[in-house]
Design a protein around this motif. Structure first.
Motif, mmCIF file in Angstrom:
data_model
loop_
_atom_site.group_PDB
_atom_site.id
_atom_site.type_symbol
_atom_site.label_atom_id
_atom_site.label_comp_id
_atom_site.label_asym_id
_atom_site.label_seq_id
_atom_site.Cartn_x
_atom_site.Cartn_y
_atom_site.Cartn_z
ATOM 1 N N VAL A 268 7.979 8.491 79.883
ATOM 2 C CA VAL A 268 7.219 9.019 81.012
ATOM 3 C C VAL A 268 7.379 8.133 82.250
ATOM 4 N N ALA A 269 7.136 8.751 83.397
ATOM 5 C CA ALA A 269 6.966 8.052 84.669
ATOM 6 C C ALA A 269 5.605 8.428 85.220
ATOM 7 N N THR B 264 12.424 11.677 93.204
ATOM 8 C CA THR B 264 11.389 12.583 93.722
ATOM 9 C C THR B 264 11.415 12.631 95.244
ATOM 10 N N VAL B 265 11.735 11.505 95.859
ATOM 11 C CA VAL B 265 11.788 11.450 97.320
ATOM 12 C C VAL B 265 12.860 12.400 97.845
ATOM 13 N N VAL B 266 14.037 12.399 97.202
ATOM 14 C CA VAL B 266 15.104 13.273 97.689
ATOM 15 C C VAL B 266 14.911 14.710 97.207
ATOM 16 N N TYR C 73 8.169 15.665 91.302
ATOM 17 C CA TYR C 73 8.452 14.867 90.106
ATOM 18 C C TYR C 73 9.127 15.735 89.043
ATOM 19 N N ARG C 74 8.657 16.957 88.891
ATOM 20 C CA ARG C 74 9.263 17.838 87.885
ATOM 21 C C ARG C 74 10.678 18.240 88.302
ATOM 22 N N TYR D 210 -1.183 12.897 85.954
ATOM 23 C CA TYR D 210 -0.313 12.188 86.889
ATOM 24 C C TYR D 210 0.832 11.475 86.164
ATOM 25 N N ALA D 211 1.187 12.000 85.002
ATOM 26 C CA ALA D 211 2.351 11.512 84.268
ATOM 27 C C ALA D 211 3.343 12.654 84.112
ATOM 28 N N VAL D 212 4.616 12.321 84.139
ATOM 29 C CA VAL D 212 5.670 13.327 84.007
ATOM 30 C C VAL D 212 6.645 12.859 82.936
ATOM 31 N N LYS D 213 6.973 13.767 82.027
ATOM 32 C CA LYS D 213 7.836 13.454 80.893
ATOM 33 C C LYS D 213 9.306 13.520 81.306
#
Length: 348
Positions: free
Chosen positions: A85-86, A154-156, A303-304, A135-138
């Motif tokens: 996770v992040a 995620t920024v890009v 994020y996804r 607020y976690a993403v696998k």
């Protein structure tokens, strides 16, 4: 447990020290850290230029580019022990503005948001951390060496979403993209452009080191010439500006094909002045129906999108983007730049 901490506002105060073990609240994941990335924001905080400790505290745990493995997860959370996770960086303000209330906390209108490892919340730079399940993403299991690239991706991902939403104001079938800067943001922007089937050109200053090869191995074209020459030859439909430097920013504003979109992602330092013909810039943007948009941070949707993009990418290429890995006990070394650095990470 050990953590990388800093005293915000104090130059060169990064140290590895003991902090209390995390105590998960109801609905939280307990995560064992694998790595955190170090970016320009972290270096600014380390120089005492930025950052805010949690209320009542003197030190801030650094690390907003996270990667960890779930140790404990509450039932029904959608996570299980062992998941990769992040953690999301930003949290909405306590009395949410309209954007935050709708999950678009990257677009917060009043500035009262908080951010892990940056603003009023401890980061992910500790041997273990807790994070709210929402607020976690696998990430896919095969990304255990490179998933720390999640946050910059995620920024890009958001930048590309912004470009496509702006372009959708009318017919939009872009073909050529110019990415200025071949740091982590520029390289990941290039990756997402290639995944979209576009012709991508990348401009950077260096001619040696890992950057040219990383760009070419994606199938993009690398340039180390004057920005004016490159932008005139490429005539891009889209520019993703990832340097924040005066020349590429200003050249991008007037260098696109008609109905072009420029997305600015690089944060410029103050005090660097340039003489600009504002009338010519305005004339070009207006008469060509051009659009310029700034983009920073990311929400859960991005994020996804980033997790999907990384899952599709070549792990061996992603591994090469990480040019230096520093063990936790020598974390301070990660904040000292070396000539061939692209992305530096601290490993736990």
């Amino acid at each position: 447990m050990r953590a990388v901490t800093v005293r915000p506002g104090a130059k060169d105060s990064v140290e590895v020290g003991e902090v209390p073990d995390p105590v998960p609240a109801d609905g939280d994941l307990l995560v064992d850290a694998l790595a955190v990335g170090v970016c320009g924001t972290d270096k600014e905080i380390a120089r005492g230029e930025y950052g805010t400790a949690p209320p009542g505290g003197e030190r801030l745990v650094l690390g907003h580019e996270s990667l960890g493995r779930v140790r404990q997860a509450p039932p029904g959370s959608g996570f299980s022990a062992g998941d990769l996770v992040a953690g999301v960086v930003r949290r909405p303000d306590p009395e949410p503005c309209g954007a935050c209330a709708r999950g678009e906390f990257d677009m917060c209108r009043n500035g009262r948001y908080t951010e892990r490892g940056i603003k009023e919340l401890d980061g992910y730079g500790s041997e273990a951390w807790r994070v709210e399940a929402e607020y976690a993403v696998k990430l896919e299991p095969h990304l255990d060496r490179v998933g720390v690239l999640m946050e910059p991706t995620t920024v890009v991902a958001k930048a590309w979403e912004q470009v496509e939403r702006v372009g959708a104001r009318s017919w939009f079938e872009p073909q050529r993209v110019l990415v200025t800067g071949a740091g982590p943001i520029g390289l990941l922007a290039t990756l997402l452009g290639i995944q979209r089937g576009l012709e991508v050109h990348v401009l950077d200053r260096v001619t040696e080191g890992p950057k040219p090869g990383l760009v070419r191995d994606l199938g993009a074209t690398y340039h180390a010439k004057d920005i004016e020459q490159v932008i005139s030859a490429v005539c891009p439909d889209i520019v993703i500006e990832a340097t924040g430097a005066n020349e590429p920013v200003l050249a991008s504003l007037t260098g696109t094909a008609p109905y072009g979109v420029v997305c600015l992602t690089g944060v410029s330092p103050s005090g660097r002045r340039a003489t600009v013909d504002a009338g010519a810039v305005n004339r070009e943007i207006v008469l060509q129906n051009d659009a310029v948009v700034g983009s920073v941070n990311a929400n859960l949707r991005h994020y996804r999108q980033a997790a999907d993009a990384l899952a599709e990418a070549d792990p061996a290429w992603l591994e090469r983007v990480i040019t230096r890995r520093v063990p936790l006990e020598r974390a301070a070394e990660a904040f000292r730049e070396q000539p061939d650095d692209v992305k530096v990470v601290i490993e736990f």
